[in-house]
Design an enzyme around this catalytic site. Sequence first.
Site: not given
Ligand code: C5P
Length: 314
Positions: A14, A145
């Site tokens: 993406k 995502d």
């Molecule tokens: O959700 P995911 O595990 O992909 O997110 C990885 C990291 O990216 C989270 O722990 C956070 O630090 C950051 N993040 C964030 N805000 C979001 C998505 C991700 O701060 N909307």
Amino acid sequence: MGTADGVTVRAPAKINLELRVGPPRSDGYHEVATVFHAVALFDDLTAVQGEPGEGISIVVHGPQAANVPVDESNLAVRAARLLADRVGLVDADVRMQLHKQIPVAGGMAGGSADAAAALVACDALWHTGLDREQLHGLAAELGSDVPFSLLGGTAIGSGRGERLIPALARGEYHWVIALADHGLSTPAVYSEVDRLRDAGLVPQPLAEPEISGQLMQALRAGDAEALGACLGNDLQAAACSLDPSLEKALDVGRKVGALGGMVSGSGPTMVFLARDSSHALDLAVALTASGAAADVRRSHGPVAGARLVEAIRS
Ligand code: C5P
């Protein structure tokens, strides 16, 4: 698929056509307003039934295979394990093979694509009977995502990115993708944007981030030129601050007349919008010649989310 011993699922990378990031939330995430767009750069995951007692395993192929963990931290393994737990499958035995093309830690949701692919593959293999909404719920538990990697197309994302509404979008867009030879950590890039904002080096965020009306209008009209002018990413300054070499590719894109160019998600991959396929070739040649990217791919979007492409029967 009733008697399949194995299945292959293809899941797309993406990009975020626009990514607006709010202040940090109390749970450590940031509220976002984004427009996701799935592009034709894929990971293919084949899952076959394992021998009894074998458990869940994965092997990874492709140029960046060495950078992908194959233990319990692998997102596809976590997805298979979560699905098995949720449907009460105590002896989940599955062998997964991943052909990885999406950059690792590249800001293109490569790990999320693998999680989505594993959910769709194991769901088909185990006949779980879960509906799309239940799979979406599991996807959101695995990462912000992952739901979009299931859905694909072009969609508006809110919350931490997991709440999705398909966008009214027309047309096909030609993208040139500039890959780096290293990754950037998503949490590090989000922390950097907070730091830059606290230091007053970039504009303060809106309490409730929103996407621009012009971008949605450009998508409704299928107007690539208007879309190129509206591309925007609040994480770009943070990614460039952590990796100043990214500026060079952005410069090359501007010089060769890209309709728009930006860091993809949390980077360091960069994407450029071309007028058509021959302009995409010009852009790809210029980016390759400049040495500003480790590798350059031409792609298009939107494409479908994680989908079964093959059922294997013995
Ligand atoms: O959700 P995911 O595990 O992909 O997110 C990885 C990291 O990216 C989270 O722990 C956070 O630090 C950051 N993040 C964030 N805000 C979001 C998505 C991700 O701060 N909307």
